[in-house]
Design an enzyme around this catalytic site. Structure first.
Site, PDB file in Angstrom:
ATOM      1  N   GLU A 127      -6.041  10.703  17.755  1.00  0.00           N
ATOM      2  CA  GLU A 127      -6.443  10.012  18.985  1.00  0.00           C
ATOM      3  C   GLU A 127      -7.288  10.926  19.871  1.00  0.00           C
ATOM      4  OE1 GLU A 127      -4.450   7.318  22.519  1.00  0.00           O
ATOM      5  OE2 GLU A 127      -3.233   8.850  21.536  1.00  0.00           O
ATOM      6  N   ASP A 177       0.855  -1.181   0.000  1.00  0.00           N
ATOM      7  CA  ASP A 177       0.000   0.000   0.000  1.00  0.00           C
ATOM      8  C   ASP A 177       0.895   1.235   0.000  1.00  0.00           C
ATOM      9  OD1 ASP A 177      -0.058   1.076   3.086  1.00  0.00           O
ATOM     10  OD2 ASP A 177      -0.011  -1.106   3.048  1.00  0.00           O
TER      11      ASP A 177
END
Length: 586
Positions: A432, A336
């Site tokens: 996060e 990827d």
């Protein structure tokens, strides 16, 4: 003289209208020049070490091979073939290994069998690999059966594999020319009663150019036979505590008579006195086949004192690093990429290297577009790589905007393309903190909304990319999403990844991103590498199974994208440059 001295002399001669050229015999008469040329050829991997100051047939062959290959980018070298003159000296001084990436023969890994896997592993480990007819590659795989499957690597067993591989000139496809049961480890007798007071020798994994054809007599002198005899240092672990394993043992380097000989036809389950740390083939007949084969090596035929190169590999490490076929269960190579891999990926080389599929980053959040996506997307298709496109999810951005951003940029997803991918992770720190602003129910709703919009628009059931760390921390290890195919990120030395949500609702993983530091021909630098959990036919079938309707084109109208969008960098870029999580980097 050094190459620089030769070059200056050749340059002055040319300015005076003269030709300054050394033939092979003249080069060989100058030991300093010979050594410098050998040093360069070893660095460029045309010549195996060590440097010995002798310009014999093997060094000559490597020198001419360098001239032939560098001529593709420095055509002026062609006229000097077999001689050291101005342009060859200049090329030797200026060329670096990276300059040769597109010039060297491309190994064909398309068979994706054990031979291809071993050579690909050796390439990634930056080991020397010989390409060409009758240039044999000796490999030992610890803990591997004769059929290529792994075993428990129990002590005192002939449970390792000795192989000889060739990469022929005609097609560059690695082929196993011979394989035999063997062992790379000392048996019980010499582990408990070591020849060396520091402990029995267990060879360190790696590659060594250390063996010449000779006679092995063993500890007792009985049954002498032709073998490969150690002539230069190798590294071993000393099993002083007699626990039959390497961890905790100290490394010792030197000449320890670590020979490659036969195992006296002893039983599979008892090495007996056949192995004190040598590389041992189980049977006499098999060892004779091994010796007869490697003595056909063209380098040995040119020089009977040729030092053979041997690589020792841990079987479980091979399985971790390289997708391969074993026992009827196969995995496919994949990578990827994103803008961090640059805009000069050679997708044809990627395909030839054995890569079956690839994912390219398309979008992030509500408006960011990967500047390399359009080029990657088109060129993956042209090269015949099964392609997919992923979206990095931003928790604070409206899921509808994010879905529309993805659909607008990717456009038509064709029947042979992989389904859309939603990338869910909690790095960098900024992302996060965004996830922490929502309750679990809100996180689930936002993710589901993106999936629903994209599935409805494309007629494809999306893939979820995530890690065990994210899913257990931010999705409470819930199983609501296990109806979607899983692409799991887990960088581990284990043969299987850690899968969240009860092995993803007992469906298991479909794709596994197993390293962020892989290398693949056609991609400069490190690249994420992946497995598909099945054969090529199963990969094609999987693509078809994700069709939920016959609508393949995005229903969101395309619009012109602002140029600054294509060039901007999202805050997640720090995560792409440097991973701070052992589970995931995307």
């Amino acid at each position: 003289m050094r190459l620089q001295n030769f070059y200056q002399a050749a340059k002055l001669a040319k300015e005076s209208g003269e030709n300054y050229a050394f033939g092979i015999e003249v080069i060989a008469a100058d030991e300093e020049l010979t050594r410098h040329i050998q040093e360069v050829l070893v660095w460029l991997k045309f010549l195996d070490p060590p440097v010995d100051g002798k310009f014999g047939p093997i060094t000559t062959g490597a020198f001419i091979e360098f001239q032939d290959i560098i001529s593709s980018v420095r055509s002026e070298v062609t006229q000097e073939r077999g001689f050291l003159s101005l342009y060859t000296a200049k090329a030797l001084i200026e060329t670096s290994p990276t300059d040769l990436l597109n010039s060297r023969p491309t190994i064909d890994y398309s068979r994706q069998d054990l031979a291809a896997s071993l050579i690909k592993y050796m390439t990634e480990m930056n080991y020397n690999i010989s390409v060409g007819d009758k240039k044999y590659i000796i490999v030992y795989v610890e803990g591997m059966n004769i059929d290529g499957s792994l075993n428990s690597d129990a002590p005192n067993h002939f449970n390792d594999l000795r192989l000889v591989i060739e990469i022929p000139d005609a097609d560059k496809i690695p082929v196993i020319r011979g394989k035999w049961e063997g062992t790379t480890e000392p048996g019980t007798h010499y582990t408990l009663n070591p020849v060396n007071q520091l402990g029995a020798a267990r060879i360190a994994f790696g590659q060594y150019k250390a063996w010449r054809v000779g006679t092995h007599s063993g500890q007792t002198g009985a049954d002498p036979h032709e073998a490969l005899i150690q002539h230069t240092p190798v590294s071993v672990y000393r099993d002083k505590n007699k626990d039959f394993i390497r961890p905790g043992d100290f490394l010792d380097t030197g000449n320890f008579a670590i020979n490659q000989h036969w195992g006296y036809d002893l039983p599979h389950t008892d090495i007996g006195m056949a192995g004190a740390g040598c590389l041992v083939g189980k049977t006499r007949a098999g060892h004779r086949e091994f010796m007869a084969l490697i003595k056909q090596d063209k380098r040995y035929q040119l020089n009977k004192d040729y030092l053979f190169l041997t690589t020792v590999i841990a079987g479980d490490d091979l399985f971790k690093e390289i997708p391969r076929i074993s026992g009827g269960v196969s995995t496919q190579h994949g990578i990827d990429v994103s803008n961090w891999n640059g805009d000069s990926i050679n997708w044809q080389k990627v395909k030839t290297s054995g890569v079956s599929f690839a994912f390219a980053k398309a979008t992030e959040g509500g408006d960011w577009v990967d500047k390399c996506f359009a080029k990657n997307w088109e060129e993956m298709k042209e090269a015949g790589v099964i392609r997919g496109a992923y979206h990095f999810f931003r928790p604070l951005r409206d899921p509808s905007e994010q879905a529309q951003n993805y659909l607008r940029i990717v456009g038509k997803i064709e029947p042979n393309d992989l389904p859309p991918v939603l990338d869910l992770e909690h790095y960098p720190k900024e992302v996060e903190e965004q996830w922490k602003q929502f309750q679990l129910s809100e996180r689930i709703q936002r993710v589901q909304k993106w999936l629903d919009i994209v599935e409805s628009a494309t007629g494809r059931k999306p893939i979820i990319y995530t890690s065990w760390g994210f899913w257990t921390s931010y999705m409470d290890d819930r199983q609501e999403f296990t109806k979607y195919p899983l692409w799991v990120a887990n960088f581990t030395n284990k043969p299987q990844p850690q899968v969240p949500a009860n092995n993803w609702g007992r469906n298991g993983w479909i794709f596994w991103q197993y390293t962020e530091t892989g290398t693949v021909p056609g991609v400069l630098g490190k690249v994420d590498r992946n497995h598909f959990n099945g054969s090529l036919d199963e990969l094609v079938a999987f693509v078809g199974s994700t069709l939920t309707s016959r609508t393949f084109a995005a229903t969101v109208p395309l619009r012109e994208i602002q140029s600054e969008n294509l060039l901007s960098t999202p805050t997640v870029s720090t995560h792409l440059e440097m991973s701070i999580n052992a589970d995931s980097r995307h």
